[in-house]
Enzyme design. Sequence first.
Site, short mmCIF file in Angstrom:
data_model
loop_
_atom_site.label_atom_id
_atom_site.label_comp_id
_atom_site.label_asym_id
_atom_site.label_seq_id
_atom_site.Cartn_x
_atom_site.Cartn_y
_atom_site.Cartn_z
NE ARG A 1 -3.97 -2.09 1.97
CZ ARG A 1 -3.75 -3.19 2.84
NH1 ARG A 1 -2.86 -3.17 3.92
NH2 ARG A 1 -4.62 -4.12 2.87
CG ASN B 1 -3.50 17.99 -18.17
OD1 ASN B 1 -2.82 17.42 -18.59
ND2 ASN B 1 -4.28 18.14 -17.14
CD GLU C 1 -5.33 17.28 -13.23
OE1 GLU C 1 -3.94 16.82 -13.29
OE2 GLU C 1 -6.17 17.48 -14.28
N1 GLY Z 1 2.02 16.77 -16.48
C1 GLY Z 1 0.69 17.24 -15.80
C2 GLY Z 1 0.82 16.88 -14.24
O1 GLY Z 1 1.67 16.58 -13.80
O2 GLY Z 1 -0.19 17.57 -13.77
#
Ligand code: GLY
Length: 367
Positions: free
Chosen positions: A126, A250, A242
Amino acid sequence: MTTATAHSTRHIDVVLGARSYPVSIGQGLLGDPGHWRHALRGRHVLVISNRTVAPLYLDRVMAGLDGLQASSFLIDDGEAHKTFANVGHALTALAQLGATRDACIIALGGGVVGDLAGFTAACWMRGIDFIQMPTTLLAMVDSSVGGKTGVNLPAGKNLVGAFHQPRAVIADIDTLASLPQREYCAGLAEVVKGAAIGDIEFFHWLEQHADALAARDTATLIEAIARKVRYKAGVVARDETEQGERALLNLGHSFGHALETAGKYTALLHGEGVAIGMLLAARLSERLGMSGAADTARLQRLLQQLSLPTTIPPGMQAQALLALMHLDKKNLAGTLRLILWRGIGQAEIVSGVDEAQVLAVLRENTR
Ligand code: GLY
Ligand code: NAD
């Protein structure tokens, strides 16, 4: 490399609380374990590499692992080998090594090796430590930093993965001496991308230093890598998983992935797809009234100075490319979600982009 002068090693921190780590950029780092051995906590180390990179650089890494239980696992070269099957084989190699929770994986290679090795580290018990030792420019300035790991499925690229941050990134630019020029230039596309998204001053610096970069001048290259890594480290520190800002990294990828797929992953390298994709994103942004022609022209000029492609390869169809763009992971509920820009240094996530406009840009740029 154009100069024999020794340059001091640069260190940039990716700040993520207890999981923070340094990115070291310099020369002679792989062969001097003083730069990286401190990042190893246990006794077991598995070095993952491929059959192109290992004959060149594995020995100098293994030499630095004396006194530890270390072995290596090699995959065949190429994107086609970033697979679940190879993760399974790497996990078996860890089991054979008797790796415990304090084991460490070292990823020695380009982005393919780094993504697969990082994902293997995320899976074993894990999650164990791993160290990125990127040997392509693309991996040094992008894939080794930020903890995105994963593998491909027959259904698509990078569909399976985990966020798993490395313990350290060791970018030894001496390894770039053996990197083919086309791969080197593809890495430069990811440098331009960082500047185009969020750093106008860096973009200007790249315009001034394009010739030196194309000629691989060592000091200029170290500075360019350090600037791009510093930019990406900042984005990752603010948005590790993200949820927002990181998606800006991106820029050019929705177009670029469609181009890479249309070219069956052989016509274009990833960075080349990103270069053409950024330009298409700029043209679409211009069409949507978000940016001006002068900025698009500057981007095109810089990419050309760095020997990057700026046109869609012949034979690719606009409608087919649009269909491929609909498969992009960033899309939501069947609508196109693209990274567009408001000129150099300012990118933006735009949802529900009018596909007639996207098609028009693709039609204008296909032959
Ligand atoms: N290459 C895109 C990122 O690392 O978020
Ligand atoms: P790659 O790993 O396939 O390396 C490119 C080629 O260069 C390969 O043939 C490799 O064997 C060779 N090579 C590597 N180092 C060399 C050296 N020093 N000398 C001679 N040859 C060398 O490709 P890449 O461009 O490094 O990475 C692309 C991969 O990275 C893709 O799988 C992409 O999805 C992934 N990626 C991941 C992220 C991320 O955030 N995790 C970001 C961007 C790209």
